[in-house]
Design a protein around this motif. Structure first.
Motif, mmCIF file in Angstrom:
data_model
loop_
_atom_site.group_PDB
_atom_site.id
_atom_site.type_symbol
_atom_site.label_atom_id
_atom_site.label_comp_id
_atom_site.label_asym_id
_atom_site.label_seq_id
_atom_site.Cartn_x
_atom_site.Cartn_y
_atom_site.Cartn_z
ATOM 1 N N VAL A 86 0.863 -1.172 0.000
ATOM 2 C CA VAL A 86 0.000 0.000 0.000
ATOM 3 C C VAL A 86 0.901 1.223 0.000
ATOM 4 O O VAL A 86 1.486 1.581 1.025
ATOM 5 C CB VAL A 86 -0.939 0.008 1.228
ATOM 6 C CG1 VAL A 86 -1.890 1.203 1.152
ATOM 7 C CG2 VAL A 86 -1.728 -1.299 1.304
ATOM 8 N N MET A 87 1.038 1.847 -1.167
ATOM 9 C CA MET A 87 1.917 3.018 -1.295
ATOM 10 C C MET A 87 1.150 4.300 -0.990
ATOM 11 O O MET A 87 -0.081 4.356 -1.107
ATOM 12 C CB MET A 87 2.538 3.082 -2.689
ATOM 13 C CG MET A 87 1.568 3.278 -3.819
ATOM 14 S SD MET A 87 2.403 3.455 -5.416
ATOM 15 C CE MET A 87 3.018 1.799 -5.684
ATOM 16 N N LEU A 88 1.880 5.325 -0.630
ATOM 17 C CA LEU A 88 1.259 6.580 -0.213
ATOM 18 C C LEU A 88 0.779 7.409 -1.396
ATOM 19 O O LEU A 88 -0.251 8.083 -1.325
ATOM 20 C CB LEU A 88 2.249 7.388 0.626
ATOM 21 C CG LEU A 88 1.690 8.582 1.393
ATOM 22 C CD1 LEU A 88 0.799 8.107 2.526
ATOM 23 C CD2 LEU A 88 2.829 9.428 1.969
ATOM 24 N N ASP A 89 1.534 7.384 -2.502
ATOM 25 C CA ASP A 89 1.205 8.239 -3.648
ATOM 26 C C ASP A 89 1.708 7.581 -4.924
ATOM 27 O O ASP A 89 2.896 7.625 -5.220
ATOM 28 C CB ASP A 89 1.842 9.623 -3.464
ATOM 29 C CG ASP A 89 1.543 10.574 -4.618
ATOM 30 O OD1 ASP A 89 0.754 10.203 -5.509
ATOM 31 O OD2 ASP A 89 2.095 11.692 -4.608
ATOM 32 N N GLY A 90 0.796 6.987 -5.670
ATOM 33 C CA GLY A 90 1.169 6.278 -6.884
ATOM 34 C C GLY A 90 1.662 7.172 -8.000
ATOM 35 O O GLY A 90 2.246 6.688 -8.976
ATOM 36 N N THR A 91 1.455 8.488 -7.900
ATOM 37 C CA THR A 91 1.928 9.408 -8.938
ATOM 38 C C THR A 91 3.364 9.852 -8.707
ATOM 39 O O THR A 91 3.964 10.487 -9.575
ATOM 40 C CB THR A 91 1.036 10.664 -9.012
ATOM 41 O OG1 THR A 91 1.157 11.409 -7.788
ATOM 42 C CG2 THR A 91 -0.430 10.283 -9.214
ATOM 43 N N ARG B 122 -9.158 -5.339 2.494
ATOM 44 C CA ARG B 122 -9.281 -6.218 1.329
ATOM 45 C C ARG B 122 -8.106 -7.185 1.242
ATOM 46 O O ARG B 122 -8.292 -8.368 0.933
ATOM 47 C CB ARG B 122 -9.350 -5.383 0.053
ATOM 48 C CG ARG B 122 -10.625 -4.585 -0.109
ATOM 49 C CD ARG B 122 -10.609 -3.818 -1.418
ATOM 50 N NE ARG B 122 -11.659 -2.810 -1.460
ATOM 51 C CZ ARG B 122 -11.847 -1.988 -2.478
ATOM 52 N NH1 ARG B 122 -11.051 -2.047 -3.530
ATOM 53 N NH2 ARG B 122 -12.817 -1.097 -2.454
ATOM 54 N N LEU B 123 -6.912 -6.684 1.492
ATOM 55 C CA LEU B 123 -5.733 -7.551 1.435
ATOM 56 C C LEU B 123 -5.814 -8.648 2.496
ATOM 57 O O LEU B 123 -5.461 -9.814 2.240
ATOM 58 C CB LEU B 123 -4.459 -6.726 1.618
ATOM 59 C CG LEU B 123 -4.098 -5.792 0.458
ATOM 60 C CD1 LEU B 123 -2.952 -4.860 0.862
ATOM 61 C CD2 LEU B 123 -3.707 -6.582 -0.793
ATOM 62 N N GLU B 124 -6.284 -8.293 3.676
ATOM 63 C CA GLU B 124 -6.440 -9.302 4.725
ATOM 64 C C GLU B 124 -7.474 -10.347 4.318
ATOM 65 O O GLU B 124 -7.271 -11.552 4.524
ATOM 66 C CB GLU B 124 -6.852 -8.637 6.042
ATOM 67 C CG GLU B 124 -6.958 -9.623 7.193
ATOM 68 C CD GLU B 124 -7.440 -8.975 8.477
ATOM 69 O OE1 GLU B 124 -7.067 -9.464 9.555
ATOM 70 O OE2 GLU B 124 -8.204 -7.986 8.402
ATOM 71 N N GLN B 125 -8.565 -9.908 3.721
ATOM 72 C CA GLN B 125 -9.605 -10.837 3.279
ATOM 73 C C GLN B 125 -9.094 -11.785 2.198
ATOM 74 O O GLN B 125 -9.551 -12.930 2.094
ATOM 75 C CB GLN B 125 -10.816 -10.052 2.767
ATOM 76 C CG GLN B 125 -11.573 -9.318 3.856
ATOM 77 C CD GLN B 125 -12.503 -8.251 3.306
ATOM 78 O OE1 GLN B 125 -12.738 -8.176 2.100
ATOM 79 N NE2 GLN B 125 -13.038 -7.418 4.184
ATOM 80 N N GLN B 126 -8.134 -11.312 1.399
ATOM 81 C CA GLN B 126 -7.555 -12.148 0.354
ATOM 82 C C GLN B 126 -6.491 -13.108 0.899
ATOM 83 O O GLN B 126 -5.915 -13.885 0.140
ATOM 84 C CB GLN B 126 -6.923 -11.256 -0.730
ATOM 85 C CG GLN B 126 -7.919 -10.462 -1.553
ATOM 86 C CD GLN B 126 -8.820 -11.364 -2.381
ATOM 87 O OE1 GLN B 126 -8.381 -12.363 -2.923
ATOM 88 N NE2 GLN B 126 -10.096 -11.002 -2.466
ATOM 89 N N LEU C 44 -7.334 2.211 4.735
ATOM 90 C CA LEU C 44 -7.996 1.210 5.569
ATOM 91 C C LEU C 44 -8.763 0.206 4.715
ATOM 92 O O LEU C 44 -8.748 -1.001 4.980
ATOM 93 C CB LEU C 44 -8.947 1.902 6.554
ATOM 94 C CG LEU C 44 -9.738 0.983 7.489
ATOM 95 C CD1 LEU C 44 -8.783 0.150 8.353
ATOM 96 C CD2 LEU C 44 -10.682 1.812 8.359
ATOM 97 N N SER C 45 -9.421 0.703 3.671
ATOM 98 C CA SER C 45 -10.176 -0.171 2.776
ATOM 99 C C SER C 45 -9.251 -1.191 2.108
ATOM 100 O O SER C 45 -9.561 -2.384 2.039
ATOM 101 C CB SER C 45 -10.903 0.661 1.721
ATOM 102 O OG SER C 45 -11.568 -0.171 0.785
ATOM 103 N N TYR C 46 -8.094 -0.732 1.634
ATOM 104 C CA TYR C 46 -7.144 -1.642 0.992
ATOM 105 C C TYR C 46 -6.606 -2.661 1.992
ATOM 106 O O TYR C 46 -6.451 -3.851 1.671
ATOM 107 C CB TYR C 46 -5.993 -0.865 0.367
ATOM 108 C CG TYR C 46 -6.277 -0.367 -1.025
ATOM 109 C CD1 TYR C 46 -6.740 -1.236 -2.017
ATOM 110 C CD2 TYR C 46 -6.065 0.966 -1.378
ATOM 111 C CE1 TYR C 46 -6.999 -0.784 -3.304
ATOM 112 C CE2 TYR C 46 -6.321 1.419 -2.664
ATOM 113 C CZ TYR C 46 -6.787 0.540 -3.625
ATOM 114 O OH TYR C 46 -7.037 0.986 -4.889
ATOM 115 N N ASN D 77 -2.733 2.026 -4.119
ATOM 116 C CA ASN D 77 -2.378 3.437 -3.954
ATOM 117 C C ASN D 77 -3.392 4.093 -3.022
ATOM 118 O O ASN D 77 -4.541 4.300 -3.389
ATOM 119 C CB ASN D 77 -2.374 4.140 -5.317
ATOM 120 C CG ASN D 77 -2.168 5.640 -5.191
ATOM 121 O OD1 ASN D 77 -1.538 6.109 -4.239
ATOM 122 N ND2 ASN D 77 -2.715 6.396 -6.138
ATOM 123 N N SER D 78 -2.955 4.434 -1.820
ATOM 124 C CA SER D 78 -3.884 5.057 -0.862
ATOM 125 C C SER D 78 -4.147 6.514 -1.175
ATOM 126 O O SER D 78 -5.111 7.094 -0.675
ATOM 127 C CB SER D 78 -3.328 4.943 0.561
ATOM 128 O OG SER D 78 -2.225 5.828 0.747
#
Length: 347
Positions: free
Chosen positions: A76-81, A121-125, A116-118, A107-108
């Motif tokens: 989970v990166m802070l800024d994908g740009t 989701r990652l934990e659910q996977q 938090l959403s990511y 990309n948060s």
């Protein structure tokens, strides 16, 4: 046994069909898939030939369901740009590949709700572990995930406690290097163009800048603080407009930017306003992304080992998964200053 298969049109090839075609048992096919070392090379070749002929593709989801854990890690990166984070991600990917792991990138966008959403989701996977550059390194979710069985490694940030593995760069020292250089170049009125003051990296780099002033015997008010809403080229241009709009008496002669994107935006504004860099305004950035050296005026910058940062973080995550008695490590890299034309005249 769960049948692993692929459907192509109306044709389905599963473990049973592969076993029949190869003239072996279903258990032998399973061993070829999961424990190939216990199967003779001749038998393995026959099974692989049958798989190729039938168009068989293993059902990785079924295997992961049985194992209770995937062969995937998330970052989970802070800024994908920001090229800094994509370089870090490349380092993570290299180490993941070396350990037969897949990488899922998120990309948060520096939004805690999206982060938090990511994470959920990652934990659910059932990912094997999570690497994260968090908006808040003290967020409770970062403690909850390991307690529930998902290891977490913090990237480019540190925590106040040693509860997690982390990999970061000494940003205080980096800020000190940048401003020491500007002072050595004869500058005493220096601006710090930083992003949101909520970001730990920004605060640390500013702290280092102030330390350099103190060591040089200059008062803290010689550092003009120019806060921006983001660490982007656009915000760098906006900061440039504000700085160049100051009176000659108040305008700084040098600027230290909290990252290279801000510095590149500031440089663009200087070029547009026909302000000479570095003669009228010296500029130092941070990160030393590839665009820094290729700028119209090559940009001085504090270099971070971006890919090494990612590789080290991923290696810590793999080690944590493999070693039940793993002791958390906090790795701190030392940055270096790369001096180019933007802060040192050639004449």
């Amino acid at each position: 046994m769960t049948v692993e298969s692929r459907t192509s049109g109306s044709t389905t090839a599963g473990v049973r069909e592969v076993a029949e075609a190869a003239g072996v048992s279903m258990g032998t096919v399973s061993n070829v898939l999961n424990r190939p070392d216990v199967v003779s090379p001749k038998t393995r070749a026959r099974v692989h030939a049958a798989m190729t002929e039938l168009g068989f593709v293993r059902n990785e989801s079924a295997r992961q369901l049985r194992a209770g854990r995937s062969r995937t890690v998330g970052y989970v990166m802070l800024d994908g740009t920001n090229p800094f984070f994509t370089d870090v991600a490349q380092g993570i990917e290299q180490e993941a590949e070396a350990n037969d792991l897949s990488l899922f990138l998120c990309n948060s966008d520096n939004r805690p709700d999206r982060e938090l959403s990511y994470l959920n989701r990652l934990e659910q996977q059932r990912v094997q572990g999570i690497l994260i550059t968090p908006s808040d390194p003290e967020a409770p979710i970062l403690d909850e995930l390991p307690r529930r069985g998902t290891p977490v490694v913090i990237v480019d940030r540190t925590r106040s406690s040693n509860t997690h593995c982390s990999v970061a760069v000494d940003d205080v020292h980096g800020g000190e290097l940048a401003v020491e250089h500007l002072i050595e170049m004869g500058h005493e009125r220096i601006a710090f163009v930083g992003g949101p003051s909520t970001l730990g990296q920004v605060l640390d780099r500013k702290s280092g800048a102030l330390q350099a002033l103190t060591k040089a015997g200059l008062p803290p008010d010689r550092l003009l603080d120019v806060e921006t809403s983001a660490l982007t080229v656009t915000e760098g241009k906006n900061a440039g407009e504000r700085l160049l709009g100051l009176s000659a008496r108040r305008r700084p002669t040098a600027v230290f930017c909290a990252n290279d994107l801000l510095a590149l935006g500031l440089l663009q504004e200087c070029v547009s306003a026909r302000v000479r860099v570095p003669d009228d305004l010296a500029i130092v950035g941070y990160d030393d992304i590839e665009f820094a050296a290729a700028a119209a005026v090559p940009l001085s910058s504090v270099r971070q080992p971006r890919r090494q940062l990612g590789r080290t973080a991923a290696a810590l995550l793999v080690r944590e998964e493999q070693e039940p008695e793993h002791r958390h490590e906090q790795v701190l890299f030392v940055p270096e200053l790369v001096v180019r034309r933007s802060s040192r005249p050639t004449s």
